[in-house]
Design an enzyme around this catalytic site. Structure first.
Site, PDB file in Angstrom:
ATOM      1  N   SER A 147     -43.002  50.447  38.904  1.00 21.54           N
ATOM      2  CA  SER A 147     -41.739  50.450  38.040  1.00 21.54           C
ATOM      3  C   SER A 147     -41.781  49.105  36.916  1.00 21.54           C
ATOM      4  O   SER A 147     -40.951  49.101  36.061  1.00 21.54           O
ATOM      5  CB  SER A 147     -40.316  50.113  38.704  1.00 21.54           C
ATOM      6  OG  SER A 147     -39.872  51.817  38.715  1.00 21.54           O
ATOM      7  N   LYS A 203     -41.596  50.050  33.457  1.00 22.66           N
ATOM      8  CA  LYS A 203     -40.518  50.331  32.504  1.00 22.66           C
ATOM      9  C   LYS A 203     -40.270  49.087  31.743  1.00 22.66           C
ATOM     10  O   LYS A 203     -39.434  49.113  30.566  1.00 22.66           O
ATOM     11  CB  LYS A 203     -38.971  50.542  33.520  1.00 22.66           C
ATOM     12  CG  LYS A 203     -39.203  51.887  34.021  1.00 22.66           C
ATOM     13  CD  LYS A 203     -37.796  52.106  34.759  1.00 22.66           C
ATOM     14  CE  LYS A 203     -37.987  53.352  35.660  1.00 22.66           C
ATOM     15  NZ  LYS A 203     -38.512  53.211  36.865  1.00 22.66           N
ATOM     16  N   SER A 243     -33.230  51.376  37.787  1.00 21.34           N
ATOM     17  CA  SER A 243     -34.765  51.727  37.462  1.00 21.34           C
ATOM     18  C   SER A 243     -34.765  53.223  37.507  1.00 21.34           C
ATOM     19  O   SER A 243     -35.748  53.903  38.186  1.00 21.34           O
ATOM     20  CB  SER A 243     -35.656  51.233  38.730  1.00 21.34           C
ATOM     21  OG  SER A 243     -36.899  51.365  38.505  1.00 21.34           O
ATOM     22  N   LYS A 280     -37.950  42.392  36.334  1.00 26.39           N
ATOM     23  CA  LYS A 280     -38.125  43.623  36.789  1.00 26.39           C
ATOM     24  C   LYS A 280     -39.029  43.750  38.438  1.00 26.39           C
ATOM     25  O   LYS A 280     -39.650  42.944  38.666  1.00 26.39           O
ATOM     26  CB  LYS A 280     -38.923  44.667  36.031  1.00 26.39           C
ATOM     27  CG  LYS A 280     -39.055  46.039  36.217  1.00 26.39           C
ATOM     28  CD  LYS A 280     -37.467  46.680  35.777  1.00 26.39           C
ATOM     29  CE  LYS A 280     -37.414  47.980  36.321  1.00 26.39           C
ATOM     30  NZ  LYS A 280     -37.169  48.303  37.632  1.00 26.39           N
TER      31      LYS A 280
END
Length: 320
Positions: free
Chosen positions: A105, A108, A165, A267
């Site tokens: 993730s 992202k 997320s 993140k």
């Protein structure tokens, strides 16, 4: 310098980023579109969230094994770390910083970079509505799960990617800006090159496993610094801990950001293939650093390793 077979460096490297903004990379539905890539489960595991479908609605173990086997010539769940001065770009310490791993993730972060770019160019507006396609709806496990054909605002998509997320939000933005996930992956990779991320390839906007989607600790640090430098006001959204969505309250996955004094983002990421990933930013005593941990064995081990790196280079908390 090598420690226990690992490539470790301290204080003599630089992220090599340019303080000037990079040239823009065009976005739009007419970008070239290679074939679609395989999809699997992803996200930093947390307790189940209402509105989300069961976490284990995933591909079979056989399918997972096939993807892991295909990854033998590309990225792998190796361990890598890096911490750098966010102002100067000087790498303070690193281990396997240029070894390729799966981003999960952390991907992202680039989807959000391109979203912020589109917002600043007027291609998108915060209150624009974007459609959650059938393709977006299929992206397990973390998502809004509103159903195909429903709409969310760009603001909701951004906060959904940062806090929850949300995979469906990332895909919806990608399809809006690029026309398809595959085409947007090419746009993401082109932007990575413009930012000096020479060892990164993106194939989808959410970070779902793909044997060709890979990055390095050094490249993720460059992306974090680029987000701070190019979109400083938008970057502040990475410090969002919770957000309310249509009567629901969602909590973020980033425990370092919520618990570490001076942390402001950014993140987390996890797949079985990648291990536990984290990019963090924190400030103390007038100094700001960016840390990256890839391939952690557990989320706790990853968080503890990040905390130790931050403590080592930020120094003690100011006395009250």
């Amino acid at each position: 310098m090598t420690v226990s077979g690992r490539k470790t460096h301290r204080g003599k490297l630089s992220l090599g980023y340019d303080q000037r903004k990079p040239h823009a990379v065009a976005v739009g539905p007419h970008a070239s579109s290679p074939s679609n890539m395989p999809i699997q489960i992803h996200g930093d595991p947390v307790m189940p969230v209402r509105m989300l479908r069961p976490l284990f609605r995933s591909l079979s173990l056989c399918a997972l094994a096939a993807v892991l086997a295909a990854s033998a010539t590309s990225a792998f769940a190796g361990h890598a770390t890096l911490i750098a001065d966010a102002t100067t770009g000087q790498v303070l310490e690193s281990e396997n910083a240029d070894v390729q791993n799966y981003p999960a993730s952390l991907t992202k972060m680039m989807t959000l970079y391109l979203t912020f770019e589109a917002l600043h160019k007027g291609v998108l507006h915060w209150d624009d509505k974007i459609v959650l396609s059938e393709n977006a709806e299929r992206k397990e496990p973390f998502k809004f799960a509103l159903g195909a054909g429903k709409m969310i605002t760009v603001n909701e998509a951004v906060l959904g990617m940062i806090v929850l997320s949300a995979n469906d939000a990332a895909v919806a933005v990608a399809e809006k800006l690029g026309g398809s996930e595959a085409a947007f992956g090419e746009i993401m990779t082109a932007k990575a090159r413009a930012l000096g991320m020479n060892n990164t390839v993106f194939r989808n906007p959410a970070g779902l496993p793909d044997p060709q989607q890979m990055t390095t600790a050094a490249d993720m640090a460059k992306l974090a610094v680029a987000l701070m430098r190019d979109y400083p006001e938008d970057y502040k959204l990475f410090s969002t801990r919770t957000f309310k969505f249509r009567g629901m309250k969602f909590h973020g996955h980033n425990r370092v950001m919520t618990r570490y004094p001076g942390a402001d983002g950014i993140k987390t990421g996890y797949t079985e293939a990648s291990g536990y990933n984290l990019v963090s930013s924190a400030s103390r005593n007038g100094k700001r650093v960016v840390g990256v941990v890839l391939g952690g064995k557990t989320s706790q081990a990853r968080d503890e390793e990040m905390t130790a790196l931050l403590d080592k280079y930020l120094g003690p908390l100011p006395k009250k």
